[in-house]
Write an enzyme that holds these catalytic residues in place. Structure first.
Site, PDB file in Angstrom:
ATOM      1  N   MET A 189      46.609  34.375  40.607  1.00 26.02           N
ATOM      2  CA  MET A 189      46.161  35.508  39.800  1.00 26.02           C
ATOM      3  C   MET A 189      46.800  36.820  40.271  1.00 26.02           C
ATOM      4  O   MET A 189      47.357  36.893  41.346  1.00 26.02           O
ATOM      5  CB  MET A 189      44.633  35.603  39.866  1.00 26.02           C
ATOM      6  CG  MET A 189      44.044  35.630  41.262  1.00 26.02           C
ATOM      7  SD  MET A 189      44.124  37.184  42.124  1.00 26.02           S
ATOM      8  CE  MET A 189      42.886  38.106  41.278  1.00 26.02           C
ATOM      9  N   GLY A 233      43.349  42.068  37.174  1.00 23.90           N
ATOM     10  CA  GLY A 233      42.657  41.188  38.103  1.00 23.90           C
ATOM     11  C   GLY A 233      42.239  39.947  37.339  1.00 23.90           C
ATOM     12  O   GLY A 233      41.940  40.015  36.149  1.00 23.90           O
ATOM     13  N   THR A 234      42.185  38.796  37.995  1.00 22.58           N
ATOM     14  CA  THR A 234      42.025  37.527  37.288  1.00 22.58           C
ATOM     15  C   THR A 234      41.430  36.513  38.262  1.00 22.58           C
ATOM     16  O   THR A 234      41.401  36.734  39.461  1.00 22.58           O
ATOM     17  CB  THR A 234      43.408  37.026  36.805  1.00 22.58           C
ATOM     18  OG1 THR A 234      44.015  38.030  36.009  1.00 22.58           O
ATOM     19  CG2 THR A 234      43.319  35.747  36.014  1.00 22.58           C
ATOM     20  N   ILE A 235      40.980  35.381  37.740  1.00 26.14           N
ATOM     21  CA  ILE A 235      40.644  34.244  38.606  1.00 26.14           C
ATOM     22  C   ILE A 235      41.406  33.000  38.129  1.00 26.14           C
ATOM     23  O   ILE A 235      41.702  32.858  36.948  1.00 26.14           O
ATOM     24  CB  ILE A 235      39.128  33.945  38.650  1.00 26.14           C
ATOM     25  CG1 ILE A 235      38.605  33.436  37.289  1.00 26.14           C
ATOM     26  CG2 ILE A 235      38.347  35.140  39.138  1.00 26.14           C
ATOM     27  CD1 ILE A 235      38.687  31.953  37.072  1.00 26.14           C
TER      28      ILE A 235
END
Length: 612
Positions: free
Chosen positions: A493, A411-413
């Protein structure tokens, strides 16, 4: 006359009052039948009440442009920020309105995301940046990917797995924020962390995606008492839309406002990180933290149909986007396919995207690693000549089998910021998996990432685990230029899908003419890279309805996407110059940029683009 009028008035008042009383009685008598169990979308229990609308609610139609686009682009001239949480977009916008530039705004937005989106990111993670400096007329690249502890030798991992404390590399984010501000910012942590610290102290509302991710990860978080204390309420997931606070993270941010980056890599915070790792049997030391430095490097690039596309160099996977674009350009020419004559519902379009993805990822998985430890022949891999040669392995009538398998989650932004002076920042920031390692630093309110899980335990792999080495990174961010001028900062993302998702967005925008918001809204795919067959291809439901059967006929094992899967989230800001206007103003002039910024934000996330 007056008396008669008063009589009529009294009569009407009596009638109206009687009517009101009668209607009130009717509503009281029927309220149990007339009212939803979740009025105004107010949740009952842990379930999102919006789920009951699926399959029975008909969406409306926009009266302009693409009728199914979820929202209009944000159009602004003084500055804009696009990211996956509205409080973060607004924190960045606040900095722009106070006279800060795009880099200042980016750091303010990132710090706020570290508070409100711990499912995706945090100060215990890493950060990569592409930054267009209008003053220098140059694109810069920053890699702040933390390295492995000195004790991570092959012998250390003989009987260990890359999990728990043995997945935690040095967090690079705070060193990255410091480098961003010192080289290009006009502010410090004192100004850029203020909004984040205030939100952590005062509290914020639990948003839909944050709530979903927390509910899905709660059992893993319960294994760490500190994570339970910080992120749960009475050992349970806080209700959707409830107010939560993180006073210990606020304390950490206040300390960093006072001490700067040394407040993280030296002193009590560093001591607490090392103590928690060692308590779990790990080997990180204060020296591992205290000697880490981020790296400014040259962005890597290719040209796609006249547009220069840029990525941060390895160990990130961004070069797979460049490779796939080369393949898409060469293979469409080889097969006589004019992508601009196709559309988003053309099976040919998706078949070519998926097949070029398989080839690009086979090279990525074979070669990627830390370039300080292994040679990655990017010049050869990214040559146009090689792309033309490799196209011969694609069959437009049959799904192929990848040569190398591999998938990394995460998971990322993404956050994109632009200012009135023409500067643009394209940033990616992450704790890798959802809630990272699920290990929280006692007393300081933040999670440690599990980026070390990106290493390989295969001693023959270029990505094998070694001391003070950076692992294969899934997080990437993108930038596009045209004729030497900045055009687009963008990202998407979500783990290993990021590289081929950026290719899809660029094909949508360059070949099919989509706007940044249209490509954010449009359906996408997920492909599982296997080498024992074509690999499962999952399409978002409406796309599956349009092209699923045709792709199945080509041999793709196709499925429709379910709610537990994700295609990540797109953020993008496009600069559209007005050629009748002179060059952008020079800092600190307070006049608008010479054109407009057009921003899009993915509806699959909680976020927005915000401009002024």
């Amino acid at each position: 006359m007056l008396a008669k009028s008063n009589g009529i008035l009294r009569s009407r008042v009596f009638w109206l009052a009687s009517g009101v009383l009668t209607m009130t009685s009717f509503l009281n008598a029927t309220s149990s039948l007339a009212q939803s169990a979740t009025p105004f979308g107010t949740p009952v229990g842990l379930e999102n009440p919006g789920a009951q609308l699926n399959g029975v609610t008909v969406p409306g139609m926009r009266p302009m442009g693409w009728s199914e686009q979820g929202r209009s682009e944000i159009v602004a001239r003084n500055g804009v920020v696009a990211t996956s949480h509205p409080l973060a977009a607004q924190a960045g916008l606040e900095i722009l309105q106070k006279g800060g530039n795009a880099m200042d705004a980016a750091v303010a937005g990132l710090a706020t995301l570290d508070v409100v989106s711990p499912n995706d990111t945090g100060i215990g993670g890493d950060v990569f940046v592409l930054y267009w400096s209008a003053a220098d007329r140059k694109l810069y690249s920053l890699s702040s990917a933390g390295w492995s502890p000195q004790g991570w030798t092959s012998d250390y991992f003989k009987d260990r797995k890359l999990e728990g404390v043995d997945s935690v590399t040095v967090p690079g984010a705070i060193a990255g924020f410091d480098a961003m501000l010192k080289r290009f910012g006009t502010m410090t942590f004192k100004e850029t962390f203020e909004r984040a610290a205030t939100i952590a102290e005062q509290g914020w509302g639990v948003s839909e995606r944050h709530h979903r991710d927390l509910a899905r990860t709660v059992e893993e978080l319960r294994k760490d008492p500190e994570s339970v204390r910080v992120f749960l309420r009475d050992d349970s997931v806080p209700p959707l839309y409830s107010v939560i606070k993180n006073p210990e993270l606020a304390k950490t941010l206040r300390l960093l406002q006072e001490k700067g980056r040394d407040g993280f890599y030296k002193g009590p915070v560093a001591d607490a990180i090392v103590a928690r790792i060692k308590a779990g049997g790990g080997v990180m030391t204060n020296a591992d933290l205290g000697t880490f430095e981020p790296e400014w490097n040259e962005p890597i690039t290719t040209n796609y149909r006249g547009y220069d596309i840029f990525q941060v160099p390895p160990p990130g996977q961004g070069w797979a986007t460049l490779l796939q674009l080369n393949l898409l350009e060469a293979c469409s020419a080889k097969f006589g396919i004019d992508l601009s004559k196709l559309n988003h519902s053309s099976p040919e379009y998706w078949h070519l995207l998926v097949e070029t993805k398989k080839l690009a990822y086979s090279d990525l998985l074979r070669h990627n690693g830390d370039p300080k430890f292994s040679d990655i022949p990017l010049e050869k891999l990214l040559s146009k000549e090689r792309a033309a040669e490799v196209c011969s392995s694609i069959d437009m009538k049959k799904a192929g089998t990848p040569k190398i398998a591999g998938t990394l989650e995460g998971g990322t932004i993404n956050l994109i910021a632009a200012d009135r002076w023409g500067n643009m920042a394209s940033v990616v920031h992450s704790v890798y998996d959802v809630y990272g390692s699920r290990i929280t630093v006692p007393g300081y309110g933040f999670l440690l990432h599990n980026r070390g899980n990106g290493f390989s335990l295969d001693p023959e792999s270029p990505n094998r685990v070694e001391p003070r080495k950076r692992p294969f990174h899934t997080i990437i961010t993108g930038f596009v230029m045209k004729d030497g001028e900045p055009l687009l900062g963008f990202g998407n993302m979500q783990g290993s899908i990021q590289a081929y998702s950026l290719t899809t967005h660029l094909a949508n925008m360059i070949d099919l003419g989509f706007s940044p918001q249209a490509t954010a809204d449009a359906a996408r795919y997920v492909h599982e890279q296997k080498n024992d067959g074509p690999g499962k291809l999952t399409l978002e439901p409406r796309l599956f309805e349009r092209v699923g059967k045709q792709l199945q006929a080509l041999g793709h094992p196709v499925e429709g996407m379910t709610a537990d899967m994700s295609v990540g989230g797109f953020q993008g800001i496009l600069f559209q110059r007005d050629k009748s206007m002179p060059a952008p103003p020079k800092y600190p002039e307070q006049t608008p940029v010479n054109g407009v910024y057009r921003a899009g934000s993915d509806p699959r996330k909680d976020g927005q683009a915000a401009g002024w």
